[in-house]
Design a protein around this motif. Structure first.
Motif, PDB file in Angstrom:
ATOM      1  N   VAL A  30       0.833  -1.205   0.000  1.00  0.00           N
ATOM      2  CA  VAL A  30       0.000   0.000   0.000  1.00  0.00           C
ATOM      3  C   VAL A  30       0.867   1.254   0.000  1.00  0.00           C
ATOM      4  O   VAL A  30       0.618   2.209  -0.752  1.00  0.00           O
ATOM      5  N   ARG A  33       2.347   1.797  -3.430  1.00  0.00           N
ATOM      6  CA  ARG A  33       1.359   2.269  -4.403  1.00  0.00           C
ATOM      7  C   ARG A  33       1.001   3.731  -4.160  1.00  0.00           C
ATOM      8  O   ARG A  33       0.812   4.499  -5.107  1.00  0.00           O
ATOM      9  N   ARG A  34       0.938   4.127  -2.905  1.00  0.00           N
ATOM     10  CA  ARG A  34       0.646   5.531  -2.621  1.00  0.00           C
ATOM     11  C   ARG A  34       1.770   6.440  -3.106  1.00  0.00           C
ATOM     12  O   ARG A  34       1.517   7.519  -3.660  1.00  0.00           O
ATOM     13  N   ARG A  35       3.015   5.999  -2.903  1.00  0.00           N
ATOM     14  CA  ARG A  35       4.139   6.811  -3.389  1.00  0.00           C
ATOM     15  C   ARG A  35       4.105   6.918  -4.908  1.00  0.00           C
ATOM     16  O   ARG A  35       4.473   7.946  -5.487  1.00  0.00           O
ATOM     17  N   ILE A  38       0.187   8.913  -5.729  1.00  0.00           N
ATOM     18  CA  ILE A  38      -0.127  10.216  -5.126  1.00  0.00           C
ATOM     19  C   ILE A  38       1.125  11.082  -5.196  1.00  0.00           C
ATOM     20  O   ILE A  38       2.080  10.887  -4.442  1.00  0.00           O
ATOM     21  N   ALA A  47      -6.224  12.797  -5.195  1.00  0.00           N
ATOM     22  CA  ALA A  47      -5.547  11.974  -4.192  1.00  0.00           C
ATOM     23  C   ALA A  47      -6.527  11.040  -3.489  1.00  0.00           C
ATOM     24  O   ALA A  47      -6.221   9.870  -3.234  1.00  0.00           O
ATOM     25  N   ARG A  51      -6.427   6.926  -3.393  1.00  0.00           N
ATOM     26  CA  ARG A  51      -6.476   6.115  -2.169  1.00  0.00           C
ATOM     27  C   ARG A  51      -7.648   5.142  -2.202  1.00  0.00           C
ATOM     28  O   ARG A  51      -7.532   3.996  -1.750  1.00  0.00           O
ATOM     29  N   ILE A  54      -6.728   2.260  -4.386  1.00  0.00           N
ATOM     30  CA  ILE A  54      -5.787   1.365  -3.699  1.00  0.00           C
ATOM     31  C   ILE A  54      -6.529   0.466  -2.718  1.00  0.00           C
ATOM     32  O   ILE A  54      -6.277  -0.746  -2.642  1.00  0.00           O
ATOM     33  N   ARG A  55      -7.470   1.043  -1.966  1.00  0.00           N
ATOM     34  CA  ARG A  55      -8.254   0.230  -1.027  1.00  0.00           C
ATOM     35  C   ARG A  55      -9.039  -0.841  -1.768  1.00  0.00           C
ATOM     36  O   ARG A  55      -9.156  -1.982  -1.304  1.00  0.00           O
TER      37      ARG A  55
END
Length: 232
Positions: A30, A33-35, A38, A47, A51, A54-55
């Protein structure tokens, strides 16, 4: 569907360690993937959408078994595999009303390993999807049905001994004195009959047996691989 399973301390520790490893792996994915998704300058709406995506990906990967972030996820995956490995992952008829609702092991069988020192010292509560839990209960019932009926016939002939007689009497509300008198009046089973009883007992499959096997499958590196045709 919730199940409470007696396990060894070793099995519980292994399951908790696997859950920790799986949770850390999921959290690392997670964060990565955020890096990636986003980036500086992105709007708050963009953003939030990233997220949310991703969830959603994490949820799909949990359902597919790529992630096992909770004990329930891990055991659910392993139960599917255990049923397939045993040839039990199929449609089963509905058992007779009340047949799978009684607590404890099936009629006529002793605990497979006692609670306490040298046996099952821990308990695990597991929530399985309803359809999977229902399959586990039905598979255990129908797989064991013939052996349970044979054990009942064996008990009608030879009895189950004083200890079992007292447990059955307590469950059924029968005075202990009457149970002891009835047990004392039965002939002693010869060795050949006791061997038959042991073979029948070995054919009993309980929901606890299946879930313990699934936990072992999930946590033991020595567990044999499933054939490719039965993998997800």
């Amino acid at each position: 569907m919730k199940f409470h399973v007696a396990v060894t301390e070793e099995a519980l520790k292994a399951l908790n360690a696997l859950r920790k490893d799986e949770r850390e792996r999921e959290e690392e994915w997670v964060a990565s993937r955020r890096r990636e998704l986003i980036v500086p300058g992105m709007s708050r709406r963009e953003a939030a959408a990233a997220r949310r995506d991703i969830r959603a990906q994490v949820a799909r990967m949990r359902r597919s078994g790529e992630f096992g972030g909770t004990r329930d996820d891990i055991v659910t995956r392993a139960v599917h595999q255990e049923l397939r490995a045993r040839g039990l992952d199929r449609k089963w008829p509905k058992p007779p009303e009340g047949a799978v609702d009684a607590p404890g092991r099936p009629w006529g069988t002793p605990p497979s390993t006692p609670m306490g020192e040298g046996g099952y010292t821990e308990r695990v509560s597991v929530n399985l999807p309803y359809s999977l839990g229902d399959t586990v209960r039905r598979a255990a019932y129908w797989t064991s049905k013939a052996a349970v009926e044979a054990l009942q016939e064996w008990a009608d002939r030879w009895g189950d001994g004083v200890d079992v007689a007292l447990r059955e009497a307590e469950r059924d509300g029968i005075p202990a004195e009457l149970a002891l008198i009835a047990a004392a009046g039965r002939p002693s089973a010869p060795q050949s009959a006791l061997e038959i009883r042991d073979r029948l007992r070995a054919q009993i499959l309980t929901t606890g047996d299946l879930l313990r096997a699934a936990i072992e499958r999930a946590t033991e590196a020595s567990q044999p691989e499933l054939p490719s045709e039965v993998r997800d």
